[in-house]
Scaffold this motif. Structure first.
Motif, short mmCIF file in Angstrom:
data_model
loop_
_atom_site.label_atom_id
_atom_site.label_comp_id
_atom_site.label_asym_id
_atom_site.label_seq_id
_atom_site.Cartn_x
_atom_site.Cartn_y
_atom_site.Cartn_z
N GLN A 220 0.84 -1.21 0.00
CA GLN A 220 0.00 0.00 0.00
C GLN A 220 0.87 1.25 0.00
N LEU A 221 1.94 1.21 0.78
CA LEU A 221 2.85 2.36 0.84
C LEU A 221 3.54 2.57 -0.50
N LYS A 222 3.99 1.48 -1.12
CA LYS A 222 4.65 1.59 -2.43
C LYS A 222 3.69 2.17 -3.47
N ARG A 223 2.45 1.71 -3.43
CA ARG A 223 1.46 2.20 -4.39
C ARG A 223 1.18 3.68 -4.17
N ALA A 224 1.03 4.08 -2.93
CA ALA A 224 0.76 5.49 -2.62
C ALA A 224 1.91 6.38 -3.10
N ARG A 225 3.13 5.94 -2.87
CA ARG A 225 4.30 6.71 -3.29
C ARG A 225 4.39 6.79 -4.80
N ALA A 226 4.09 5.66 -5.47
CA ALA A 226 4.17 5.63 -6.94
C ALA A 226 3.14 6.55 -7.56
N LEU A 227 1.92 6.53 -7.03
CA LEU A 227 0.87 7.39 -7.56
C LEU A 227 1.16 8.87 -7.28
N GLU A 228 1.72 9.13 -6.11
CA GLU A 228 2.09 10.51 -5.75
C GLU A 228 3.19 11.02 -6.68
N SER A 229 4.15 10.15 -6.96
CA SER A 229 5.25 10.54 -7.84
C SER A 229 4.76 10.79 -9.26
N ALA A 230 3.79 9.96 -9.72
CA ALA A 230 3.25 10.12 -11.07
C ALA A 230 2.46 11.42 -11.21
N ALA A 231 1.84 11.82 -10.11
CA ALA A 231 1.00 13.02 -10.15
C ALA A 231 1.81 14.30 -10.01
N ALA A 232 3.05 14.17 -9.53
CA ALA A 232 3.89 15.35 -9.28
C ALA A 232 4.32 16.02 -10.58
#
Length: 232
Positions: A220-232
């Protein structure tokens, strides 16, 4: 502890499927080793020294000499410790087929599954379709390459290809819980599903299984970070 002149140390991370591959290979071969847990957010000087190119786990250190990359490490283990079960077939053609499918799993199926983790919406739907395309190729291709070989490609023993498929699909229930996607469908992929199920029921595999809830949390943490990075 292993004698100093034959010391085996694995630098890894408990939740890394690549570290898990190497640990399982060591256990199948019956090799005594020390596990050095690495903090991937604060990498040790030893890890950076041993793997200056990728700066990632796993790294196996044997007699003070480092070997990096999980598939390379597993082949090194098989070639160095010839006693015990072989992780790759002796026959050159059979060994080449195992390497081909291990590469397919490592480079294509895993990458497609990682795309599902780091996307959402329509992009995730396309990624899910790609995973199913890869699983279909695997289902049909493995049966054609290793007739009668499922479960366990390497005869009665766990081999390189078994280890790689387990590392990617063994935690499919965790992936389903986090992503809301069912990858392993017995009706669509009976061979692959039976293969993974047989592997997860092996005592040697069971004893090394990572805690489900902890895996859910880190995924869940990896997914949240990946989505946050993609949105940045």
């Amino acid at each position: 502890m292993a004698r100093e002149e034959n010391r085996v140390v694995l630098h890894g991370m408990w939740a890394s499927l690549f570290s898990e591959r190497v640990e399982l290979a060591l256990k199948v071969k019956g090799i005594e080793y020390e596990f050095m847990e690495e903090d991937v957010m604060n990498k040790s000087e030893a890890l950076l020294q041993y793997n200056p190119v990728h700066k990632k786990v796993p790294v196996l250190v044997h007699n003070g000499k480092p070997i990096a990359e999980s598939l390379v490490i597993i082949e090194y283990i098989d070639e160095t410790w010839k006693e015990g079960p072989r992780l790759l077939p002796q026959d050159p053609h059979e060994r080449a087929k195992v390497r081909f499918w291990a590469s397919f799993l490592h480079q294509q199926l895993f990458e497609a599954m990682f795309s599902v983790l780091k996307t959402d919406g329509e992009a995730q739907e396309r990624a899910v379709e790609e995973v199913h395309e890869k699983l279909k190729v695997l289902e049909e291709g493995i049966k054609g390459s290793f007739p009668g070989g499922l479960p366990f490609i390497n005869g009665d023993n766990v081999g390189l290809l078994d280890i790689v498929v387990y590392s990617i699909l063994g935690a499919h229930r965790t992936q389903e819980e986090v992503l809301g996607v069912n990858f392993l469908d017995h009706k669509k992929y009976p061979g692959v599903t039976s293969w993974v199920k047989a592997l997860t029921e092996l005592p040697l595999v069971k004893e090394g299984m990572r805690p489900h809830e902890k895996l859910v949390s880190i995924l869940q943490l990896k997914r949240a970070r990946a989505l946050e990075s993609a949105a940045a």
